[in-house]
Design a protein around this motif. Sequence first.
Motif, mmCIF file in Angstrom:
data_model
loop_
_atom_site.group_PDB
_atom_site.id
_atom_site.type_symbol
_atom_site.label_atom_id
_atom_site.label_comp_id
_atom_site.label_asym_id
_atom_site.label_seq_id
_atom_site.Cartn_x
_atom_site.Cartn_y
_atom_site.Cartn_z
ATOM 1 N N ALA A 157 14.405 15.939 24.218
ATOM 2 C CA ALA A 157 13.367 15.785 25.299
ATOM 3 C C ALA A 157 12.059 16.297 24.985
ATOM 4 O O ALA A 157 11.139 15.549 25.053
ATOM 5 C CB ALA A 157 13.885 16.447 26.684
ATOM 6 N N LEU A 158 12.017 17.693 24.397
ATOM 7 C CA LEU A 158 10.916 18.155 23.984
ATOM 8 C C LEU A 158 10.493 17.481 22.879
ATOM 9 O O LEU A 158 9.007 17.008 23.124
ATOM 10 C CB LEU A 158 11.303 19.674 23.516
ATOM 11 C CG LEU A 158 10.090 20.431 23.259
ATOM 12 C CD1 LEU A 158 9.334 20.825 24.055
ATOM 13 C CD2 LEU A 158 10.486 21.395 22.133
ATOM 14 N N ILE A 197 16.659 15.683 13.817
ATOM 15 C CA ILE A 197 15.699 17.089 13.876
ATOM 16 C C ILE A 197 16.733 18.082 14.829
ATOM 17 O O ILE A 197 16.951 19.097 14.334
ATOM 18 C CB ILE A 197 14.473 17.098 14.440
ATOM 19 C CG1 ILE A 197 13.550 15.974 13.557
ATOM 20 C CG2 ILE A 197 13.880 18.465 14.651
ATOM 21 C CD1 ILE A 197 12.202 15.798 14.322
ATOM 22 N N THR A 198 17.249 17.431 15.837
ATOM 23 C CA THR A 198 17.953 18.316 16.576
ATOM 24 C C THR A 198 19.277 18.984 15.853
ATOM 25 O O THR A 198 19.677 19.880 16.020
ATOM 26 C CB THR A 198 18.666 17.452 17.744
ATOM 27 O OG1 THR A 198 17.453 16.870 18.526
ATOM 28 C CG2 THR A 198 19.365 18.415 18.872
ATOM 29 N N GLY A 252 28.440 20.635 29.378
ATOM 30 C CA GLY A 252 27.862 20.063 28.232
ATOM 31 C C GLY A 252 28.717 19.151 27.552
ATOM 32 O O GLY A 252 29.747 18.840 27.729
ATOM 33 N N ALA A 253 28.147 18.308 26.569
ATOM 34 C CA ALA A 253 29.064 17.533 25.661
ATOM 35 C C ALA A 253 30.170 18.124 25.064
ATOM 36 O O ALA A 253 30.225 19.295 24.688
ATOM 37 C CB ALA A 253 28.139 16.772 24.608
ATOM 38 N N SER A 254 31.081 17.343 24.896
ATOM 39 C CA SER A 254 32.365 17.794 24.120
ATOM 40 C C SER A 254 32.090 18.364 22.747
ATOM 41 O O SER A 254 32.547 19.387 22.356
ATOM 42 C CB SER A 254 33.545 16.707 24.163
ATOM 43 O OG SER A 254 32.828 15.613 23.437
ATOM 44 N N VAL A 293 20.431 23.225 23.250
ATOM 45 C CA VAL A 293 19.382 22.858 22.219
ATOM 46 C C VAL A 293 19.733 21.308 22.061
ATOM 47 O O VAL A 293 18.886 20.437 22.082
ATOM 48 C CB VAL A 293 19.891 23.391 20.773
ATOM 49 C CG1 VAL A 293 18.884 22.868 19.868
ATOM 50 C CG2 VAL A 293 19.350 24.626 20.933
ATOM 51 N N LEU A 294 20.936 20.881 22.050
ATOM 52 C CA LEU A 294 21.473 19.455 21.872
ATOM 53 C C LEU A 294 20.722 18.448 23.020
ATOM 54 O O LEU A 294 20.508 17.400 22.890
ATOM 55 C CB LEU A 294 22.924 19.265 22.067
ATOM 56 C CG LEU A 294 23.575 18.242 21.209
ATOM 57 C CD1 LEU A 294 23.325 18.350 19.661
ATOM 58 C CD2 LEU A 294 25.029 18.404 21.463
#
Lengths: 285, 417
Positions: free
Chosen positions: A265-266, B194-195, A14-16, A259-260
């Motif tokens: 996308a959702l 939101i995220t 994932g992202a840092s 989640v990030l």
Amino acid sequence: MNRRHFMKTLGVAGASLAGGAARAAEQAATPEFFGVLVDTTRCIGCRSCELACAEEAGLPLPDIENDGALAEERDTSESCWTLVNRYQTSQGDVFVKRQCMHCWQPACVAACLTRAMYKTATGPVIWRSPQCMGCRFCMVSCPFDVPKFEYDEWNPKIQKCNLCWQRLEQDRKPACVESCPTDALMFGRKRDLMEIARTRIYNHPERYVHKIYGEYEVGGTGWLYLAAVPFEELGFRTDLGTTPYPEFTRDFLYGVPLVLFGLPALLYGLHELSEPQGREPAGEE
Amino acid sequence: MADRLSLMREFGRFLRFLLSELRPRGRMLTPFNLISVPVIVAAAAILVVRFTRGLGAVTNLSQEVPWGLWIGFDVVTGVAFAGGAYVITFAVYVMRMEKYRPIVRATVLNGLLAYIFYAGALALDLGRPWNIINPIIGNKFGFSSVLFLVSWHFMLYMLAEFIEFSPAVAEWLGWKRVRRVLHAFTLTAVILGITLSTLHQSGLGALYLMAKPKIHPLWYTEFIPILFFVSSIFAGLSMIILEGTLSHRVFATQINHKRHGSFEEIILGLGKGAAIAMFVYYFFHALVFVHDHRWQLITDLWGVWYLVEILGFVLVPCVLFAYGVRNRSVSIVRTAAILALIGIIMNRLNISVIAFNWNSAAHYYPSWQEIVVTLMVIFSEIWVFRWIVLRMPVMREAHELPSRPTESRPSELTASA
Ligand code: SF4
Ligand code: SF4
């Protein structure tokens, strides 16, 4: 591949921003940490360790002969990294030295957002002044309430025992250990210390309760304690569990990259699907 | 040459416009001003002491209680209250519920300011605020820290909210082209916002996960992050309902009549959303209650206090919301919103202050200085909010310009909307 492992992989990928990666790498190496074994049955309450610590750390020197500090239970403070308390028990007076436990997986280090709290490769948990922003999250997180904050300074520091990490680098023992006249304190690798502690219990089963405090507490600590009476009677918290404290936030942090990347996308999908000028009421999310 | 001259003239006009906008509007001697101004002045004095003589000089914080009112209320509660922005932008931009469009700008503005002021209050509480940049630069990333995550998300979220609000600023300045560019970023900013909200609302709860031995078992659960997230939904909605009703009165001149009619519909819709979110929240609490065998814990005063929070300020407002929506009563919905907000304050303060270190001898009460500074944070947010609402198209449409000397507006860029 179990769930945690899967999450971990994602976390690494994932992202840092998401966290987890650095820690996973840190834990890959299993170094041999040093620690100290405290045999409270040997401690005579002379408080030489307090004095030696204050000298070494440049803190105000306690007047150990005359200040009568043993009369009541004390806690370490921003001007005192270690101290000895006296407990009246069924086995007579017992003296217990207190300081940072130098946890194997320290909550304070996991909490620190600037890496000011840091566990060195040999075991000491140290505080690095230039990085700290004084948020006191380490204090909130430490299960032993060890880090202390200078509330009366404009430029406050966190104060706590650092296991004399600079002395260790010169192959010297911590100041308190060196000052102890009765060998109540013993410095060494945890593996060796555990063996010594077990041998003492084995050889003198009548002298000790059959428990080594710090063996499993909060995932194991650098400081280990032997005692003649149950540890609850000596002011130890025995309800802290054996889970390393960073575990409590681990699942949350591993969930973050999911989640990030998943949620946007959702959300975008929902946006595409939603009817322009839809009339649904709010809050059906 | 002529170009540069006209540019300079344009710039001069722009400056004059800004200066004229900076002048206060309306009466100065309102009750709000009479209370807030002395508080802000007093707080400024307190902060001088705080930054010269240390936190201990003005707060009741101690080694046992390292976080008090400034974190527990200003940051943890304040951010939950600001949750309305992400919920409403979700409804309007993602789900395209046009009904709520009239309140988007006010809500986003409120959210943005709440973050600037309430999350900004964090800096007052930091022992060494000048090191606040450390988690942002260099190799000082504490990846394993929940606070690291929360602070980054605060920052990015403020940026997202600013982008969401920026078209209003552009309209105010009459920058038509800039507005169009900014507007194009709205959906991206909304989705990002939101995220980030999902994560830092729950992250605020996760801050307390490692304080397991210190928080009373009735309030500690490994599900704190989820509870914080779900409760931020109805906290935000309740706050909009309350604020909406207040600012509806205070800024009556700013709101046109067409919106007046839909106002009731909006409040009822928000109430419905809050009822659903609250029910989910209550349900989670019930699950945790059973899962943790909490009935053994509700025998003493802590138990009573816990039941007051969960029954009196979660279940009751939840039912009231539903009842008010069914009977189309704005006043019942408003009462429910107030109860729900009190419940949120109770919950956040219970976890961060009241039931924190419940078993230790040291008890914490905020000092009067801590309270004054907290009030200052709230008042100055309202001041800025008021200043912006009176000038920028927040409540009103952009073309409904208020009476304002037109010659001080940048001329050729005036054509807005
Ligand atoms: S005892 Fe507290 S301060 Fe010491 S290492 Fe463990 S968590 Fe950190
Ligand atoms: S107070 Fe300093 S050492 Fe402690 S968590 Fe905050 S930045 Fe890290």
